[in-house]
Design an enzyme around this catalytic site. Structure first.
Site, PDB file in Angstrom:
ATOM      1  N   TRP A  61      22.827  41.074  25.614  1.00 18.24           N
ATOM      2  CA  TRP A  61      24.099  40.865  26.299  1.00 18.24           C
ATOM      3  C   TRP A  61      24.844  42.180  26.448  1.00 18.24           C
ATOM      4  O   TRP A  61      24.526  43.160  25.777  1.00 18.24           O
ATOM      5  CB  TRP A  61      24.941  39.760  25.648  1.00 18.24           C
ATOM      6  CG  TRP A  61      25.373  39.958  24.204  1.00 18.24           C
ATOM      7  CD1 TRP A  61      24.832  40.823  23.294  1.00 18.24           C
ATOM      8  CD2 TRP A  61      26.404  39.251  23.539  1.00 18.24           C
ATOM      9  NE1 TRP A  61      25.478  40.689  22.086  1.00 18.24           N
ATOM     10  CE2 TRP A  61      26.452  39.734  22.200  1.00 18.24           C
ATOM     11  CE3 TRP A  61      27.308  38.269  23.914  1.00 18.24           C
ATOM     12  CZ2 TRP A  61      27.364  39.255  21.261  1.00 18.24           C
ATOM     13  CZ3 TRP A  61      28.220  37.790  22.965  1.00 18.24           C
ATOM     14  CH2 TRP A  61      28.238  38.281  21.668  1.00 18.24           C
ATOM     15  N   ASN A  62      25.807  42.178  27.370  1.00 18.90           N
ATOM     16  CA  ASN A  62      26.567  43.385  27.690  1.00 18.90           C
ATOM     17  C   ASN A  62      28.051  43.060  27.716  1.00 18.90           C
ATOM     18  O   ASN A  62      28.438  41.916  27.950  1.00 18.90           O
ATOM     19  CB  ASN A  62      26.214  43.888  29.093  1.00 18.90           C
ATOM     20  CG  ASN A  62      24.751  44.203  29.248  1.00 18.90           C
ATOM     21  OD1 ASN A  62      24.238  45.124  28.650  1.00 18.90           O
ATOM     22  ND2 ASN A  62      24.063  43.409  30.071  1.00 18.90           N
ATOM     23  N   HIS A  69      39.272  45.294  41.788  1.00 15.52           N
ATOM     24  CA  HIS A  69      38.988  45.515  43.212  1.00 15.52           C
ATOM     25  C   HIS A  69      37.681  46.288  43.386  1.00 15.52           C
ATOM     26  O   HIS A  69      37.579  47.207  44.187  1.00 15.52           O
ATOM     27  CB  HIS A  69      40.172  46.232  43.871  1.00 15.52           C
ATOM     28  CG  HIS A  69      41.432  45.417  43.818  1.00 15.52           C
ATOM     29  ND1 HIS A  69      41.943  44.742  44.898  1.00 15.52           N
ATOM     30  CD2 HIS A  69      42.251  45.113  42.765  1.00 15.52           C
ATOM     31  CE1 HIS A  69      43.030  44.081  44.529  1.00 15.52           C
ATOM     32  NE2 HIS A  69      43.239  44.294  43.241  1.00 15.52           N
ATOM     33  N   HIS A  73      35.363  41.526  46.609  1.00 21.53           N
ATOM     34  CA  HIS A  73      36.469  41.027  45.785  1.00 21.53           C
ATOM     35  C   HIS A  73      37.551  40.387  46.628  1.00 21.53           C
ATOM     36  O   HIS A  73      37.625  40.588  47.841  1.00 21.53           O
ATOM     37  CB  HIS A  73      37.050  42.150  44.918  1.00 21.53           C
ATOM     38  CG  HIS A  73      37.782  43.194  45.689  1.00 21.53           C
ATOM     39  ND1 HIS A  73      37.185  44.324  46.189  1.00 21.53           N
ATOM     40  CD2 HIS A  73      39.095  43.286  46.047  1.00 21.53           C
ATOM     41  CE1 HIS A  73      38.081  45.061  46.816  1.00 21.53           C
ATOM     42  NE2 HIS A  73      39.263  44.453  46.753  1.00 21.53           N
ATOM     43  N   ASP A  75      41.569  39.943  47.253  1.00 21.13           N
ATOM     44  CA  ASP A  75      42.916  40.507  47.081  1.00 21.13           C
ATOM     45  C   ASP A  75      43.906  39.343  47.038  1.00 21.13           C
ATOM     46  O   ASP A  75      43.960  38.546  47.986  1.00 21.13           O
ATOM     47  CB  ASP A  75      43.316  41.368  48.285  1.00 21.13           C
ATOM     48  CG  ASP A  75      42.620  42.725  48.357  1.00 21.13           C
ATOM     49  OD1 ASP A  75      42.058  43.183  47.356  1.00 21.13           O
ATOM     50  OD2 ASP A  75      42.668  43.322  49.457  1.00 21.13           O
ATOM     51  N   HIS A  79      48.938  41.583  44.951  1.00 15.34           N
ATOM     52  CA  HIS A  79      48.356  42.931  44.984  1.00 15.34           C
ATOM     53  C   HIS A  79      49.283  43.920  45.690  1.00 15.34           C
ATOM     54  O   HIS A  79      49.305  45.099  45.358  1.00 15.34           O
ATOM     55  CB  HIS A  79      47.003  42.860  45.705  1.00 15.34           C
ATOM     56  CG  HIS A  79      46.316  44.176  45.909  1.00 15.34           C
ATOM     57  ND1 HIS A  79      46.243  45.147  44.936  1.00 15.34           N
ATOM     58  CD2 HIS A  79      45.640  44.684  46.978  1.00 15.34           C
ATOM     59  CE1 HIS A  79      45.560  46.183  45.403  1.00 15.34           C
ATOM     60  NE2 HIS A  79      45.193  45.929  46.636  1.00 15.34           N
ATOM     61  N   HIS A 207      47.220  44.959  54.453  1.00 20.14           N
ATOM     62  CA  HIS A 207      47.717  44.581  53.126  1.00 20.14           C
ATOM     63  C   HIS A 207      49.197  44.195  53.217  1.00 20.14           C
ATOM     64  O   HIS A 207      49.623  43.168  52.692  1.00 20.14           O
ATOM     65  CB  HIS A 207      47.560  45.746  52.144  1.00 20.14           C
ATOM     66  CG  HIS A 207      46.158  45.979  51.673  1.00 20.14           C
ATOM     67  ND1 HIS A 207      45.234  46.686  52.399  1.00 20.14           N
ATOM     68  CD2 HIS A 207      45.527  45.579  50.546  1.00 20.14           C
ATOM     69  CE1 HIS A 207      44.084  46.724  51.725  1.00 20.14           C
ATOM     70  NE2 HIS A 207      44.240  46.060  50.590  1.00 20.14           N
TER      71      HIS A 207
HETATM   72 MN    MN Z   1      41.387  45.083  47.041  1.00 24.55          MN
END
Ligand code: MN
Length: 257
Positions: A61-62, A69, A73, A75, A79, A207
């Site tokens: 496992w990690n 982001h 992904h 937003d 954001h 955005h």
């Molecule tokens: Mn983003």
């Protein structure tokens, strides 16, 4: 037969296909790189905890290191400063996460001009051909940019003036936010805004306008060429990071064949 069992039968028979729109997450996955003095996000990275060894003899496992982001992904409205009182990523409505998608193909235009900007008339021309944008759905901006996704330099496409990647003109961003019924806007590039959008008025109009209108963004999408202009059902699965401004997401599309 229930609607859901009909969907399952269709998926098994291939009448409905599930298309993965997600960029694989690894250290080389492209991330946004802002100039100084701005802070930058992390690359995705695995940190091994054990791999069938004395740290854990039977298990591998990690820990993961990532930005919100990083890679494909979502937003969230919060954001952006224009959406600072809006929803965080854990609060994404199910009606946004499972929603119809319209796909607008500007690949040829972007091939001619990497700084291509989507304008209102491109969207209204699409609507004249395909009908209105889906109420509560996603508008996906197909540009062919994901073909550069395994080459960080080609994906960023930067020179001494900054990155040259496609985006949305400021008046179109305002119009998409205020005058269309979409819940969000998705792109193949590293962010929803053009590479040159720091110099626009307002800066980063996609955005600014969309998040100020409680709308959502999706980035680094792949395989948009496998979607029809209308009729795909998008399934967006971000991590429910409480208070988060975004999250890496698995994004799938169900498509009629
Ligand atoms: Mn983003």
């Amino acid at each position: 037969m229930s609607v859901l069992s009909a969907v399952l039968d269709a998926a098994r028979s291939g009448a409905v296909q599930v298309v993965d729109l997600t960029t694989p997450l690894q250290e080389s996955t492209p991330i946004l790189e802002l100039p100084p003095p701005f802070a930058n996000t992390s690359r995705f990275r695995l940190e091994e905890l054990s791999r069938y060894d004395d740290r854990g003899p039977a298990w591998y496992w990690n820990d993961i290191h990532t930005g919100e982001h990083t890679g494909t992904h979502l937003d969230a409205p919060v954001h952006w400063v224009t959406g600072r009182d809006g929803l965080d990523v854990a609060q994404a409505p199910m009606s946004t996460l499972v929603a119809p998608a319209a796909v607008l193909d500007m690949t040829a235009e972007v091939e001619r001009d990497p700084d291509f900007l989507l304008r209102i008339e491109h969207v209204t021309a699409w609507e004249a051909e395909h009908g209105p944008l889906p109420d509560g759905g996603w508008l996906l901006f197909r540009t062919g940019w994901s073909a550069r996704g395994d080459d960080a330099a080609a994906f960023a496409n930067a020179d001494e003036n900054g990155p040259h990647t496609p985006g949305v003109a400021p008046d179109c961003a305002r119009w998409l936010a205020a005058d269309t019924p979409i819940t969000g806007f998705g792109v193949e590039t590293v962010g929803t805004d053009a590479g040159a959008a720091h110099g626009f008025d307002p800066p980063f109009p996609c955005h600014s306008s969309l998040m100020g209108a409680d709308k959502w963004g999706l980035t680094s999408l792949r395989n948009l060429d496998r979607l029809p202009p209308t009729g795909a059902l998008l399934v967006v699965a971000p991590l429910p990071i409480v208070g988060g401004s975004g999250s890496p997401a698995r994004v799938l599309a169900l498509v009629d064949r």
